[in-house]
Enzyme design. Sequence first.
Site, PDB file in Angstrom:
ATOM      1  N   HIS A  37      -0.844  -2.595  -4.556  1.00  0.00           N
ATOM      2  CA  HIS A  37      -0.320  -3.522  -5.570  1.00  0.00           C
ATOM      3  C   HIS A  37      -0.299  -2.929  -6.978  1.00  0.00           C
ATOM      4  O   HIS A  37      -0.622  -3.618  -7.954  1.00  0.00           O
ATOM      5  CB  HIS A  37      -1.130  -4.817  -5.548  1.00  0.00           C
ATOM      6  CG  HIS A  37      -0.958  -5.622  -4.302  1.00  0.00           C
ATOM      7  ND1 HIS A  37       0.083  -5.458  -3.414  1.00  0.00           N
ATOM      8  CD2 HIS A  37      -1.732  -6.595  -3.754  1.00  0.00           C
ATOM      9  CE1 HIS A  37      -0.043  -6.294  -2.389  1.00  0.00           C
ATOM     10  NE2 HIS A  37      -1.136  -7.013  -2.574  1.00  0.00           N
ATOM     11  N   ARG A  74       0.833  -1.213   0.000  1.00  0.00           N
ATOM     12  CA  ARG A  74       0.000   0.000   0.000  1.00  0.00           C
ATOM     13  C   ARG A  74       0.861   1.253   0.000  1.00  0.00           C
ATOM     14  O   ARG A  74       1.783   1.379   0.814  1.00  0.00           O
ATOM     15  CB  ARG A  74      -0.909   0.011   1.228  1.00  0.00           C
ATOM     16  CG  ARG A  74      -2.060  -0.945   1.143  1.00  0.00           C
ATOM     17  CD  ARG A  74      -2.915  -0.960   2.395  1.00  0.00           C
ATOM     18  NE  ARG A  74      -4.113  -1.753   2.179  1.00  0.00           N
ATOM     19  CZ  ARG A  74      -4.127  -3.085   2.266  1.00  0.00           C
ATOM     20  NH1 ARG A  74      -3.020  -3.747   2.572  1.00  0.00           N
ATOM     21  NH2 ARG A  74      -5.240  -3.766   2.047  1.00  0.00           N
ATOM     22  N   TYR A 118      -0.006 -18.088  -2.512  1.00  0.00           N
ATOM     23  CA  TYR A 118      -0.465 -18.506  -1.182  1.00  0.00           C
ATOM     24  C   TYR A 118      -0.039 -19.965  -1.002  1.00  0.00           C
ATOM     25  O   TYR A 118      -0.518 -20.840  -1.724  1.00  0.00           O
ATOM     26  CB  TYR A 118      -1.985 -18.451  -1.078  1.00  0.00           C
ATOM     27  CG  TYR A 118      -2.640 -17.090  -1.158  1.00  0.00           C
ATOM     28  CD1 TYR A 118      -2.697 -16.381  -2.344  1.00  0.00           C
ATOM     29  CD2 TYR A 118      -3.245 -16.536  -0.032  1.00  0.00           C
ATOM     30  CE1 TYR A 118      -3.329 -15.134  -2.415  1.00  0.00           C
ATOM     31  CE2 TYR A 118      -3.889 -15.295  -0.094  1.00  0.00           C
ATOM     32  CZ  TYR A 118      -3.925 -14.613  -1.285  1.00  0.00           C
ATOM     33  OH  TYR A 118      -4.559 -13.387  -1.353  1.00  0.00           O
ATOM     34  N   ASP A 138      -0.473  -9.522   8.317  1.00  0.00           N
ATOM     35  CA  ASP A 138      -0.493  -8.852   7.018  1.00  0.00           C
ATOM     36  C   ASP A 138       0.556  -7.755   7.095  1.00  0.00           C
ATOM     37  O   ASP A 138       0.305  -6.611   6.745  1.00  0.00           O
ATOM     38  CB  ASP A 138      -1.890  -8.266   6.772  1.00  0.00           C
ATOM     39  CG  ASP A 138      -2.095  -7.890   5.308  1.00  0.00           C
ATOM     40  OD1 ASP A 138      -3.242  -7.559   4.938  1.00  0.00           O
ATOM     41  OD2 ASP A 138      -1.112  -7.915   4.543  1.00  0.00           O
ATOM     42  N   GLU A 166       5.573 -12.268   0.578  1.00  0.00           N
ATOM     43  CA  GLU A 166       5.820 -11.280  -0.491  1.00  0.00           C
ATOM     44  C   GLU A 166       7.146 -10.565  -0.218  1.00  0.00           C
ATOM     45  O   GLU A 166       7.199  -9.526   0.443  1.00  0.00           O
ATOM     46  CB  GLU A 166       4.651 -10.307  -0.560  1.00  0.00           C
ATOM     47  CG  GLU A 166       3.309 -10.979  -0.816  1.00  0.00           C
ATOM     48  CD  GLU A 166       2.125 -10.153  -0.397  1.00  0.00           C
ATOM     49  OE1 GLU A 166       2.022  -8.974  -0.815  1.00  0.00           O
ATOM     50  OE2 GLU A 166       1.289 -10.677   0.362  1.00  0.00           O
ATOM     51  N   HIS A 213       2.775 -13.245  -5.317  1.00  0.00           N
ATOM     52  CA  HIS A 213       1.691 -13.314  -4.333  1.00  0.00           C
ATOM     53  C   HIS A 213       1.103 -14.727  -4.234  1.00  0.00           C
ATOM     54  O   HIS A 213      -0.104 -14.905  -4.068  1.00  0.00           O
ATOM     55  CB  HIS A 213       0.590 -12.321  -4.740  1.00  0.00           C
ATOM     56  CG  HIS A 213      -0.238 -11.813  -3.596  1.00  0.00           C
ATOM     57  ND1 HIS A 213      -1.169 -12.574  -2.964  1.00  0.00           N
ATOM     58  CD2 HIS A 213      -0.255 -10.617  -2.962  1.00  0.00           C
ATOM     59  CE1 HIS A 213      -1.751 -11.880  -2.010  1.00  0.00           C
ATOM     60  NE2 HIS A 213      -1.215 -10.685  -1.978  1.00  0.00           N
TER      61      HIS A 213
HETATM   62  C1  G6D Z   1      -5.641  -7.571   1.532  1.00  0.00           C
HETATM   63  O1  G6D Z   1      -4.235  -6.412   3.081  1.00  0.00           O
HETATM   64  C2  G6D Z   1      -4.293  -7.534   2.225  1.00  0.00           C
HETATM   65  C3  G6D Z   1      -3.184  -7.469   1.220  1.00  0.00           C
HETATM   66  O2  G6D Z   1      -1.929  -7.533   1.891  1.00  0.00           O
HETATM   67  C4  G6D Z   1      -3.324  -8.622   0.235  1.00  0.00           C
HETATM   68  O3  G6D Z   1      -2.292  -8.552  -0.721  1.00  0.00           O
HETATM   69  C5  G6D Z   1      -4.683  -8.549  -0.431  1.00  0.00           C
HETATM   70  O4  G6D Z   1      -5.711  -8.607   0.530  1.00  0.00           O
HETATM   71  C6  G6D Z   1      -4.899  -9.731  -1.380  1.00  0.00           C
HETATM   72  O5  G6D Z   1      -5.867  -6.335   0.919  1.00  0.00           O
END
Ligand code: G6D
Length: 349
Positions: A105, A80, A181, A252, A313, A179
């Site tokens: 992003h 952000r 998961y 996060d 990330e 990104h």
């Molecule tokens: C939410 O805050 C999170 C981000 O870090 C993430 O990349 C996104 O979801 C997919 O906004």
Amino acid sequence: MKVDVNNINVNKDQVWKLFTLTNDNGMTVEFMNYGCIITKIQVPDKYGNFENVVLGFEDYQDYRADSFYLGALIGRVAGRIKGASFQLNGKTYTLDANDGDSCLHGGSIGLNQIVWEANPFQDNNRVGVHLCYQCVDGEAGFPGSVRIQVTYSLDNANQFTIQYKAETDQTTPLALTNHSYFNLSGDLKKTIHNHHLVLDSNRFAELDDTMLPTGMLQHVEGTSFDFRKGRELGQGLNDRSWQNQVANNGYDHYFIFNHKLVHQVVMKDFDSGRVLTIKTNEPGVVMYTSNTLTDGLRFAEGISRQYLGVCFETQASPASLHHEGFPSAILQAGETYDKQTIFTFSVEE
Ligand code: G6D
């Protein structure tokens, strides 16, 4: 070792390429040239069962402008950017505010939605694909014409390497990452609560209630953010601490690496025996535990739910555009951006 290529006919005007890297151990990494999106990574458990360890959609169409960025290359700037603006060399730049007042992003048309030029290659030690894109000056509000090459490669040590190279004709912010998961249980058998993590970091960026860094770096000592000696992710997912709650009950957050260990991250799932180690030359990492992942999305191995994966990330920090003390996300004109993150998969009893 080999590279396979298949077409994904998205519509009458657009074809995405789907690449599958396979090494001599049978490990495979699958990804598209749309957003450099990693769709599947198949590795064995301690019994030799090959299963997928990343979240991916059942239908490739669902990746189009996916708000969860599953598997995607993120840029120009991951994370952000406060107020969707920054100042550089006395000039103020205004970006796309696609997440409240922030730019998340890279904005609403980030690099995750680009169809990249793709060139497969193979040499004695690895197979891979060079993915290239030329950002034009002013694209998404960022200055500079930036040539980016992202290389995905796989070797016979079960190492999947992402290398990011870039050059710019004007000084500009650049913080690229991936990104994906991860879920080491295999084919999404369970959530990440019992994944055991060691993370080589003493400090993390404190967040405010809009998910923006306050500018303060908190020490991990005595908190659910202290992974130096290892702990299960579930402790933080259930923790009622301020910072876990701010992040929608989980993590996060940006961690600054100590860079004192061989690997910056080591994660293990004891039931499957799978181990993921991450080695990077990046200064830090945002660890995101899919706190806001909604239910009901159709993934290849089942239906989505909260805490089904964890993102690492690796990146510099966009907070550096507004605060001192954070690893810089600025690429100087004429400087070569050269970052690498290696994901190694193994098994332990
Ligand atoms: C939410 O805050 C999170 C981000 O870090 C993430 O990349 C996104 O979801 C997919 O906004």
